[in-house]
Design an enzyme around this catalytic site. Sequence first.
Site, PDB file in Angstrom:
ATOM      1  N   PHE A 165       3.853   9.464   8.812  1.00  0.00           N
ATOM      2  CA  PHE A 165       2.790   9.853   7.886  1.00  0.00           C
ATOM      3  C   PHE A 165       1.624   8.877   7.819  1.00  0.00           C
ATOM      4  O   PHE A 165       0.651   9.128   7.119  1.00  0.00           O
ATOM      5  CB  PHE A 165       3.345  10.153   6.479  1.00  0.00           C
ATOM      6  N   GLU A 189       9.266   8.125   7.754  1.00  0.00           N
ATOM      7  CA  GLU A 189      10.553   8.262   7.091  1.00  0.00           C
ATOM      8  C   GLU A 189      11.541   8.852   8.098  1.00  0.00           C
ATOM      9  O   GLU A 189      11.272   9.895   8.690  1.00  0.00           O
ATOM     10  CB  GLU A 189      10.387   9.197   5.874  1.00  0.00           C
ATOM     11  N   ARG A 248      12.774   4.730   4.844  1.00  0.00           N
ATOM     12  CA  ARG A 248      11.454   4.339   5.329  1.00  0.00           C
ATOM     13  C   ARG A 248      11.593   3.450   6.556  1.00  0.00           C
ATOM     14  O   ARG A 248      12.451   2.567   6.590  1.00  0.00           O
ATOM     15  CB  ARG A 248      10.760   3.562   4.215  1.00  0.00           C
ATOM     16  N   ARG A 274       1.486  -0.695  -5.343  1.00  0.00           N
ATOM     17  CA  ARG A 274       1.988   0.551  -5.928  1.00  0.00           C
ATOM     18  C   ARG A 274       0.876   1.039  -6.835  1.00  0.00           C
ATOM     19  O   ARG A 274       0.866   0.762  -8.021  1.00  0.00           O
ATOM     20  CB  ARG A 274       3.258   0.254  -6.719  1.00  0.00           C
ATOM     21  N   LYS A 296       7.636  14.874   0.496  1.00  0.00           N
ATOM     22  CA  LYS A 296       8.291  13.581   0.321  1.00  0.00           C
ATOM     23  C   LYS A 296       9.682  13.730   0.906  1.00  0.00           C
ATOM     24  O   LYS A 296      10.572  14.303   0.288  1.00  0.00           O
ATOM     25  CB  LYS A 296       8.351  13.187  -1.158  1.00  0.00           C
TER      26      LYS A 296
HETATM   27  P1  ATP Z   1      11.776   6.576  -4.273  1.00  0.00           P
HETATM   28  O1  ATP Z   1      13.022   6.032  -4.885  1.00  0.00           O
HETATM   29  O2  ATP Z   1      11.124   7.675  -5.048  1.00  0.00           O
HETATM   30  O3  ATP Z   1      11.883   6.867  -2.812  1.00  0.00           O
HETATM   31  P2  ATP Z   1      10.547   4.129  -3.681  1.00  0.00           P
HETATM   32  O4  ATP Z   1      10.299   3.045  -4.680  1.00  0.00           O
HETATM   33  O5  ATP Z   1      11.608   3.933  -2.678  1.00  0.00           O
HETATM   34  O6  ATP Z   1      10.720   5.461  -4.456  1.00  0.00           O
HETATM   35  P3  ATP Z   1       7.822   4.845  -3.393  1.00  0.00           P
HETATM   36  O7  ATP Z   1       6.786   4.167  -2.610  1.00  0.00           O
HETATM   37  O8  ATP Z   1       7.711   4.793  -4.851  1.00  0.00           O
HETATM   38  O9  ATP Z   1       9.215   4.335  -2.866  1.00  0.00           O
HETATM   39  O10 ATP Z   1       7.875   6.372  -3.024  1.00  0.00           O
HETATM   40  C1  ATP Z   1       7.516   6.788  -1.766  1.00  0.00           C
HETATM   41  C2  ATP Z   1       8.709   6.766  -0.841  1.00  0.00           C
HETATM   42  O11 ATP Z   1       8.933   8.063  -0.365  1.00  0.00           O
HETATM   43  C3  ATP Z   1       8.414   5.929   0.373  1.00  0.00           C
HETATM   44  O12 ATP Z   1       8.917   4.619   0.238  1.00  0.00           O
HETATM   45  C4  ATP Z   1       9.080   6.666   1.505  1.00  0.00           C
HETATM   46  O13 ATP Z   1      10.342   6.112   1.785  1.00  0.00           O
HETATM   47  C5  ATP Z   1       9.278   8.071   0.999  1.00  0.00           C
HETATM   48  N1  ATP Z   1       8.458   9.091   1.651  1.00  0.00           N
HETATM   49  C6  ATP Z   1       8.912  10.269   2.112  1.00  0.00           C
HETATM   50  N2  ATP Z   1       7.933  11.025   2.600  1.00  0.00           N
HETATM   51  C7  ATP Z   1       6.786  10.315   2.457  1.00  0.00           C
HETATM   52  C8  ATP Z   1       5.417  10.585   2.767  1.00  0.00           C
HETATM   53  N3  ATP Z   1       5.017  11.736   3.320  1.00  0.00           N
HETATM   54  N4  ATP Z   1       4.506   9.612   2.479  1.00  0.00           N
HETATM   55  C9  ATP Z   1       4.880   8.462   1.918  1.00  0.00           C
HETATM   56  N5  ATP Z   1       6.160   8.165   1.591  1.00  0.00           N
HETATM   57  C10 ATP Z   1       7.115   9.075   1.845  1.00  0.00           C
END
Ligand code: ATP
Length: 561
Positions: A346, A306, A261, A421, A256
């Site tokens: 990804f 990302e 994003r 989600r 991660k």
């Molecule tokens: P967080 O604050 O944990 O980043 P979020 O609400 O912004 O959470 P989520 O979809 O819950 O987003 O968590 C996944 C986030 O992690 C994605 O929005 C992306 O920006 C990031 N990310 C980083 N690496 C990856 C990956 N390999 N696959 C998917 N998402 C990834």
Amino acid sequence: MTSFREFCRTCKVIEETAGSLDMTALVAELFSLVTSEELPVVTHFVMGEVFPAWSDEEVGLGTGILLNALSKSSGLPVKEIEDVVRETGDIGKTTVKVLGKISKGQATFSSFLDSPVELSIMEVYERFKDIAHATGKGSQTSRIKHLQYLFNSASAEDVGYIARLAIEDMRIGVGEGIVRDAIAKAFEVPVASVERGFMLTNDMGIVAVTAKEGGDEALLELGLQIGRPIKLMLAQVTPDIETAIRELGVVAAEWKFDGARVQIHKKGDEVILYSRRLENITGSLPDIVSSVKRAVKADSAILDGEAVAIDENGRPKPFQEILKRLRRKHDVQNKVRHIPLILNLFDIMYLDGESLIELPLQKRREFLVASVENDDLVRVDSQLITSDLSQIENMYEQALSAGHEGIMIKNPASPYSPGKRGKNWLKKKPVMETLDLVVIGAEWGYGRRTSFLGSYALACHDPDTGQFLPVGKVATGISDEQLAELTEMFREHVISGSGTSVEIRPHILFEVAFEEIQKSTNYESGYALRFPRLVRVRDDKSLEEVDTLERLEDMYRTQRK
Ligand code: ATP
């Protein structure tokens, strides 16, 4: 042609209606009444949008300009209008009141034309378009003029809706859920088809027109399109890796990355980049654009990834650094030199004319690997397909020691579900769970903090009604420096205020940590946060991403277990 009058009449009835079934019926009736040209506009208007969320166009009016226009139209000083805002607590009611006063002849001129022109819905839309397109020198004046024109041409009861549209806050309780059901009802198509159409186009306006003109058959033909961003697939938190394996069996584990994003659209030589809020950020990231042109071999593609900012030692820089970069429109080249960005890809959702979102992740991954030539700045990073706990734990440790956030644990058989989600993407990171809540109010401080807004009132989202429901206040975790910044940031969004507290237009999200969620009768959501503290301002997130009441309920339940 439908008049704006007609639209407002329905809004008024909806505003006075409580049940969502009745509201749906009213919205459906409105949808079936208007022409195909008006339908997308009306679809967005009822939800308090002028343009679809994904579009490059935005009204961009702050309360400041609005009050200015009101002052010009009414002849009343801004200060006096602010008093009315304080008294009514609503910009719509204020507008009706302020302009109504004038029409009764209390001023030297009447703000309403003697024989009001019958303002059509399309005309209102076109004016907002003019407002959105006004740029550069003199744009402020011309925006105010357009607003004044609208105020002067709308009838006395309808000016309130002009004001609410101007700040994109309709307050009639219609959200995506009601619009979805209303489209289904009005054009006799299945709710599931409307939902699918929305998932692919990200635009209820397009879905409504398609349903009207071609019914279910046409809805099923809706697909992805380069240049129209789709909602991002999102992740749920998993308490630990073991639980994730138990839930998914064999998993696809990836790092991660700690960055921002980006959704990438490529067609031939043209590349468009969208942020997490689906804003077009192509202009701020010229280096990523050239990286994509160089490394992505497909002719047309939609990709998910990302962007990570790295320091001299190849470690990720704090998330806020990237946000700063995204915000900075000028000085882009200079920044590029200072903060090199690496793009980690990804997922792939579309390839050479075909949508891939219904394919399993594992298959999409094959297409992704085949379409990208990894180099120093762009890579499809490694993925581990396994059900072996220790292998994944290893990966988790490596990701953390490289300075990243943790790992993603994905279901290799899952489709790409835009905007969902769900359990197909799980995230594991060391920190505790946080909530993303929207700020709806604040209080002026005291002592050395008198000139700062602090103690921010927070709300979660009820997607069915589109309402934001209070869950408490946050005052800790904010430095003095941050207080000043926040005060500046919120100034533009203050709707009204009496004494020390102000109401703030829902716009900016806070990520907050807390000890516990409690049931509470103090707040409309029915919940309160114990010891909340600000983790960071999430200006990369849009209003649609405010955590829902359902998520709060879920968290409340899990925590009790
Ligand atoms: P967080 O604050 O944990 O980043 P979020 O609400 O912004 O959470 P989520 O979809 O819950 O987003 O968590 C996944 C986030 O992690 C994605 O929005 C992306 O920006 C990031 N990310 C980083 N690496 C990856 C990956 N390999 N696959 C998917 N998402 C990834």
